[in-house]
Design a protein around this motif. Structure first.
Motif, PDB file in Angstrom:
ATOM      1  N   ARG A  71     117.082 -21.416  11.037  1.00 22.45           N
ATOM      2  CA  ARG A  71     116.512 -20.728  12.201  1.00 22.45           C
ATOM      3  C   ARG A  71     117.500 -19.686  12.770  1.00 22.45           C
ATOM      4  O   ARG A  71     117.490 -18.537  12.383  1.00 22.45           O
ATOM      5  N   ASP A  72     118.380 -20.118  13.627  1.00 20.09           N
ATOM      6  CA  ASP A  72     119.159 -19.120  14.367  1.00 20.09           C
ATOM      7  C   ASP A  72     120.070 -18.286  13.471  1.00 20.09           C
ATOM      8  O   ASP A  72     120.257 -17.094  13.704  1.00 20.09           O
TER       9      ASP A  72
ATOM     10  N   LYS B  84     123.186 -23.432  26.243  1.00 16.78           N
ATOM     11  CA  LYS B  84     122.747 -22.392  25.312  1.00 16.78           C
ATOM     12  C   LYS B  84     123.492 -21.099  25.633  1.00 16.78           C
ATOM     13  O   LYS B  84     123.145 -20.383  26.563  1.00 16.78           O
TER      14      LYS B  84
ATOM     15  N   HIS C   1     125.455 -24.938  22.055  1.00 17.48           N
ATOM     16  CA  HIS C   1     124.980 -23.889  21.155  1.00 17.48           C
ATOM     17  C   HIS C   1     125.683 -22.597  21.527  1.00 17.48           C
ATOM     18  O   HIS C   1     125.610 -22.158  22.676  1.00 17.48           O
TER      19      HIS C   1
ATOM     20  N   HIS D  17     127.378 -18.580  19.871  1.00 21.28           N
ATOM     21  CA  HIS D  17     127.378 -17.582  18.794  1.00 21.28           C
ATOM     22  C   HIS D  17     128.795 -17.065  18.618  1.00 21.28           C
ATOM     23  O   HIS D  17     129.567 -17.010  19.576  1.00 21.28           O
TER      24      HIS D  17
ATOM     25  N   GLN E 167     126.412 -18.700  14.126  1.00 17.72           N
ATOM     26  CA  GLN E 167     127.195 -19.827  14.647  1.00 17.72           C
ATOM     27  C   GLN E 167     128.491 -20.044  13.841  1.00 17.72           C
ATOM     28  O   GLN E 167     128.624 -19.515  12.744  1.00 17.72           O
TER      29      GLN E 167
END
Ligand code: CO
Length: 476
Positions: A15-16, A182, A211, A213, A247
């Protein structure tokens, strides 16, 4: 050695990771051959669904996202599946009535989803209650389904440790099963993460997932400090689709904690086989230009201007279209000002687009708020819910003079108080082949209709080709 407390990992490559690096273009066929191996790793969950994966499946890949979910469910026999859910907007861009939210949650779980991570772009928790209640209802009925509420992490005067602590308590009271921090822009630095996790941990008993980035380059250090501070779960991506705007790498985090109380116990050889599977696809994406090496580096501007990576690239292409690339720096500096004017919201879908586009307007028009987008007006009207800080009165007076403003949750502010599923179904009846089609249409009316037409054409073609095979004729 201290008591064992293995850190749990949610894998984001389905997904991400591909959303952040290759515009969500990984097709189901790329996923299926490797999921048997992924299922053996011992992941806490595999994130595989969300607004962009749903939209891109229908729009670009011409795939039924529900079909993808069912196939993944079939393959992942031991691993929980996880999705991202935009509160009252579900996976779409407008608030829906509660009956649509309930129906979507029910169908998601029925088709194989386990963990539903729900967020709101303003952190207005009222916009999350229906989705949490819906998940809890199914959980009682089916014994499956978990609701996780995500705090959209951001910086600003209002976002103190007390603010986050209060949110954590409120979330626990709402009946969620866990909390996610997030950090969509990679703003959370290592020592801030330590502080935040400790604060949340002392204010709630719920498990905390983190979560982030890699955009600003600090993410794996952030995980290290967060884990030491007691975070329960971290989101990682297999190395071929890790780092940059994605990530931290799964293998790296697994190795980092090896031999410590946080040891995941994952098999690095198995992870290496999975990475080997995805690496040629990464190379292919670089060769085709789908993966732009630019997104793989460190972008420190994200820290300076608190702008998520995806928003930066959107902004560049919007400016290019206008032939105004030279205004990049000016727009970048305008973004935090617009954000302040509208109550300092987190920048995440859709507030990121709303603020970004308005900042471009302000710069290109040569006068601030000379023109405003419909979405920006809606934000000022309170149609997305409440912001943490008050909006600027002078801006309100200029953009929506003498208009009423709402203080209700988004569904009510926009008049979506009565059930609407039936009327949506009536609109799209001719295309319906499964109950889930109604929901695809509800979220993306135009894109879903185009997909339904495509699907019908394919089905007819298949019939024709079967019939014509005898004659040696193959319709194109
Ligand atoms: Co993300």
């Amino acid at each position: 050695m201290a008591e064992k407390k293995p850190i749990k990992i949610t894998e984001t490559i389905l997904r991400d990771a591909h959303q952040s690096l290759i515009a969500t273009r990984m097709p189901t066929d790329m996923m299926l051959p490797i999921i048997e191996k992924m299922d053996k790793v011992g992941y806490n969950s595999v994130e595989c669904w969300g607004g962009a994966t749903f939209d891109a499946s229908l729009r670009f890949l011409k795939e039924d996202p529900w079909e993808r979910l069912r196939k993944l469910r079939e393959g992942f026999k031991n691993t929980k599946l996880q999705m991202l859910f935009r509160g009252q907007n579900i996976l779409g861009y407008r608030p829906y009535a509660d009956d649509v939210v309930y129906a979507f949650v029910e169908k998601s779980i029925a088709n194989g989803m386990d963990v539903i991570r729900i967020f709101d772009c303003l952190n207005d928790l009222r916009n999350l209650q229906a989705a949490v209640d819906a998940t809890n209802k199914i959980k009682v009925q089916e014994g499956r389904g978990e609701s996780q509420i995500a705090l959209s992490y951001t910086l600003g005067d209002a976002y103190t440790l007390d603010y986050w602590a209060k949110m954590a308590k409120d979330i626990e009271e709402m009946g969620a099963d866990s909390i996610c921090i997030k950090d969509m822009a990679g703003l959370l630095t290592p020592y801030k993460a330590e502080e935040l996790v400790k604060t949340l941990k002392s204010n709630t008993k719920l498990p905390i997932q983190l979560h982030t980035h890699y955009t600003s380059g600090v993410a794996s250090m952030t995980y290290l400090k967060a884990v030491e501070a007691g975070v329960d779960i971290i989101d990682c991506a297999m190395s071929p689709f890790a780092l940059g705007t994605s990530q931290p790498a799964t293998e790296v985090m697994v190795e980092t904690f090896k031999g410590t109380e946080y040891d995941t116990g994952f098999d690095q050889n198995l992870l290496a086989e999975i990475a080997d599977y995805f690496r040629p696809y990464r190379e292919e994406c670089i060769a085709s230009g789908l993966l732009n090496p630019k997104v793989l580096g460190v972008n420190i501007k994200t820290l300076l201007y608190q702008v998520p990576g995806g928003m930066l690239s959107n902004m560049v292409s919007q400016l290019k279209e206008q032939g105004a690339e030279d205004k990049y720096q000016e727009v970048l500096e305008e973004i935090p000002r617009v954000r302040k004017d509208c109550g300092e919201p987190p920048l995440v879908t859709p507030s990121s687009q709303i603020v970004g586009t308005q900042a471009i307007f302000n710069v290109l028009m040569g006068e601030r708020y000379k023109m405003a987008t419909g979405e920006f007006k809606d934000l000022l009207r309170g149609n997305y819910g409440q912001t943490v800080k008050p909006m600027d009165q002078a801006v309100i007076d200029k953009v929506i003079p003498n208009e009423p403003r709402s203080t209700a949750r988004s569904a009510e502010a926009t008049g979506h108080t009565e059930p609407e599923l039936e009327s949506i179904e009536n609109e799209m009846k001719q295309w319906k082949q499964q109950e889930e089609d109604v929901l695809s249409y509800a979220l993306f009316p135009q894109v879903a209709t185009d997909f339904f037409k495509y699907r019908m054409a394919q089905q007819e073609k298949v019939d024709l080709s079967v019939a014509d095979t005898k004659n040696g004729a193959y319709p194109v």
